[in-house]
Write an enzyme that holds these catalytic residues in place. Structure first.
Site: not given
Length: 246
Positions: A166, A195, A164
């Site tokens: 971000g 997510c 993931a």
């Protein structure tokens, strides 16, 4: 010929999410202040510093600034019972999990010394992880319109996310980053819609190749490919260079 940028690699070990966030913010603000001093002529020779921070967090769910609380499927009391923290953070993206057996990487990079394109920056981070996974025989890739690294992204019912991402960017200085599931206990993901994507699975390196993988080995490979993708020299604390580490 462009001089290679130098990136300091720091392994913070296991650190609570908030403490790591605070540390990132401090490094980011130091860089932002250096850039302001350059612009204003106060300290024209001031230079920004690049970092790649590695750490591992105790169990925590984090919700990005564009996330939705309904993607957290347990109550506050259930979080307390399970010993899991919850933090609303200022990175992009929705909800994810961090915990033991997961390599978390936080690049603090002044993109103005590389390129000023956040989309390109995210694709570069993905490429670092894709190359790392290829060393384990995994053909990872991207899922159209979804940040992160996936396996079988285009196969309905088989798509699964292994990393993931971000980020946040202020004055072209980045913070937050990526989390790759290495030996992660995937049961933690049962309590969130990871997510914000309900129809795809989450996986780990251990699950995919059938054995536990040394965390230091994965971090060394990430460092090596970070050097290659960003065309930078990686400097480990106490060492001259680790750009060729494997």
């Amino acid at each position: 010929m462009r001089v290679k940028q130098q990136i300091s690699v720091k392994d913070l070990g296991q650190m609570p999410y908030q403490a790591a966030w605070d540390y990132q913010e401090r490094l980011l603000q130091e860089n932002v202040q250096a850039k302001a001093a350059q612009r204003n002529g106060v300290a024209p020779m001031a230079v920004t510093q690049h970092y790649l921070l590695f750490c591992e967090h105790p169990p925590v769910y984090t919700l990005g600034k564009s996330g939705h609380m309904e993607n957290l499927l347990v109550s506050n009391s259930q979080l307390q019972e399970r010993g899991i923290d919850f933090v609303q953070t200022n990175r992009g993206g929705d909800i994810t999990f961090h915990g033991e057996g997961q390599v978390v990487g936080y690049p603090i990079i002044d993109l103005e010394r590389f390129f000023t394109d956040i989309g390109k920056y995210l694709r570069f981070l993905e490429e670092v992880i894709i190359r790392t996974l290829a060393d384990y025989g995994l053909q990872a890739g991207r899922s159209k319109g979804e940040t992160g690294v996936w396996l079988d992204a285009e196969i309905p019912g088989r798509a699964r996310k292994i990393c993931a991402m971000g980020v946040r960017c202020s004055r072209w200085v980045t913070m937050h980053g990526f989390a790759i599931n290495v030996n992660t206990d995937l049961s933690y993901f049962n309590h969130i819609i990871a997510c914000g994507i309900a129809d795809k699975q989450v996986t780990s390196l251990e699950r995919e190749i059938g054995r536990k993988v040394p965390m230091e080995e994965v971090k060394a490979k990430i460092t090596r490919y970070f050097s290659a993708v960003f065309d930078a020299e990686m400097l480990k604390e106490g060492l001259s260079s680790c750009s060729s580490a494997v």
